[in-house]
Scaffold this active site. Structure first.
Site, short mmCIF file in Angstrom:
data_model
loop_
_atom_site.label_atom_id
_atom_site.label_comp_id
_atom_site.label_asym_id
_atom_site.label_seq_id
_atom_site.Cartn_x
_atom_site.Cartn_y
_atom_site.Cartn_z
N ASP A 98 38.01 -0.73 35.83
CA ASP A 98 37.90 0.73 35.97
C ASP A 98 38.34 1.46 34.70
OD1 ASP A 98 37.27 0.40 38.82
OD2 ASP A 98 39.40 -0.06 39.05
N HIS A 133 30.59 1.12 37.99
CA HIS A 133 30.89 2.00 36.88
C HIS A 133 30.09 3.28 37.04
CE1 HIS A 133 28.01 -1.13 35.37
NE2 HIS A 133 27.29 -0.07 35.16
#
Length: 429
Positions: free
Chosen positions: A13, A41
């Site tokens: 992340d 993403h």
């Protein structure tokens, strides 16, 4: 022209999608080489936000060929859901290429993943329940199903039958679930055969030929260094190689092809799921980072654990990946803090560790040793050069560069595509 690898330098992340999207307009191919739809993403283009899980972020850039390599595990249902969503939003997905050697996630592995995690109770790993781990286990046990098997029903049926011989025993006798039939599995997979066939190529050949022609190939890792099955915080890791080495095994290129390795790293640290996290914050500071940074999983929606920047992990990621550059993201999230801590070492039972402790037990018990830098209050989301940043923000970046041992070549100051400060050319060095 170069082959460039982009990896996450923490627990995922970090903003790899934005980093690869930034580079995407300057490359010819973008390759996903590991993982599956267990990580996501987000790329923001204008008013549009795209959340990708299985597809390479390069699919959003015109004239770039997106590639799913042999190291990826593919859920066909998710693949075509993502393609359909992008098509309805006007994105051209016709350039997508998929390795014939990529493994498929059969429906029974999704079931096994979920029931196994529930069965483990307090000992659970924190998986996404999407069948990733069981599919990689099948691959290593040599009972996996590959994309190319879709085009020979006899082989497909034999492989499914072989896999279900053991898996049904586990489902029925251990988890008290119904047995899965060969027909239902084969039918579920064959439903996609004709649609996926035009996308299937020998990606190793395609990518090596592209490099021979002088084209630029970008390899994007799923997950991150600290989730790598070999170099991460085992067993709280993913099931694939998420370091730069995985770009070779997961796509079919040799290591001498790689020119640059870019690590994407947040200006603080986050983690989803179980496992050690030395700089984790439980109080108001942790909640501030979570809310200000929007720290909720793209794939799971789970709240991410948050903590301060950890230079020990940054140095470790640089070492095991051979990083040439860092891309620092989410610097804007730290705006408004009076002091910003940076962990530069660990204390483990009175012993100082400047590098990653050699065993997992020590890492579990590590207490961070902090240095404190002055914060800033100015809005930095519109900064487009390093000199646009407040002096204290500049000092923070320079300090991270110093304690992490690798240059910071770009800085993210907001979620938008343009909210990036370039310092060095990531492709030419």
């Amino acid at each position: 022209m170069p082959a460039v690898v982009v990896v996450g330098a923490q627990w995922g992340d970090e903003g790899k999608g934005k980093a690869t999207d930034q580079l995407g307009s300057r490359v010819d191919y973008v390759v996903k080489f590991n993982g599956g739809n267990n990580a996501g993403h987000t790329v923001v283009i204008g008013d549009e936000k795209y959340a990708l899980h299985l597809l390479p972020s390069g699919i959003l850039t015109p004239d770039v060929t997106p590639v799913i390599g042999n190291g990826v595990v593919v859920d066909l249902e998710v693949l075509f859901e993502e393609l359909r969503d992008l098509n309805t939003r006007g994105v051209d997905t016709s350039r997508l290429q998929i390795s014939a050697g990529a493994h498929l996630i059969p429906p029974y592995n999704r079931t096994l993943d979920k029931v196994t995690e529930r069965f483990l109770g307090k000992r659970q790993i924190g998986t996404t329940g999407r069948g990733i781990g069981p599919t990689y286990a099948d691959k290593m046990s040599r009972v996996g199903i590959r994309v190319q098997d879709l085009f020979d029903e006899k082989i497909l049926r034999e492989k499914v039958e072989g896999a279900l011989t053991l898996k049904n025993q586990i489902l029925v006798k251990v988890y008290n679930r119904r047995a899965v039939t060969i027909d239902e599995t084969v039918d579920a997979l064959l439903e996609y055969a004709d649609r996926v066939r035009p996308m299937v190529v020998d990606t190793s050949l395609v990518l090596n030929q592209a490099l021979d022609r002088g084209e630029t190939v970008l390899f994007e890792a799923g997950q991150a260094t600290m989730l790598d099955v070999d170099h991460g915080t085992y067993p709280f890791v993913t099931s694939s190689s998420a370091t730069a080495a995985g770009a070779c095994t997961g796509s079919g290129i040799g290591p001498t092809r790689i020119d640059r390795v870019i690590g994407v790293i947040k200006a603080y640290t986050t983690r989803v799921g179980e496992g050690p996290f030395p700089t984790e914050l439980d109080g108001d500071d942790g909640e501030y980072l979570r809310k200000t940074g929007g720290e909720y999983g793209v794939t799971t929606g789970r709240a991410r654990r948050t903590g301060w920047y950890d230079a020990v992990i940054a140095r470790y990621a640089s070492r095991v990946n051979g990083l040439t550059d860092f891309v620092l993201t989410k610097l804007d999230v730290l705006t408004g803090l009076e002091k910003v801590p940076v962990a530069v070492a660990y204390d483990v039972d009175g012993e100082r560790f400047d590098e990653m402790p050699p065993d997992q037990s020590a890492f579990h018990h590590a207490t961070p040793i902090y240095e404190y830098l002055d914060g800033w209050w100015e809005d930095i989301t519109h900064a487009r050069t390093f000199d646009d940043l407040p002096v204290n923000a500049q000092r923070y970046v320079e300090h991270l560069e110093s304690v992490s041992g690798t240059r910071i070549s770009a800085i993210g100051v907001g979620p938008d595509r343009e909210a990036t400060i370039p310092r060095y050319d990531l492709l030419s060095g």
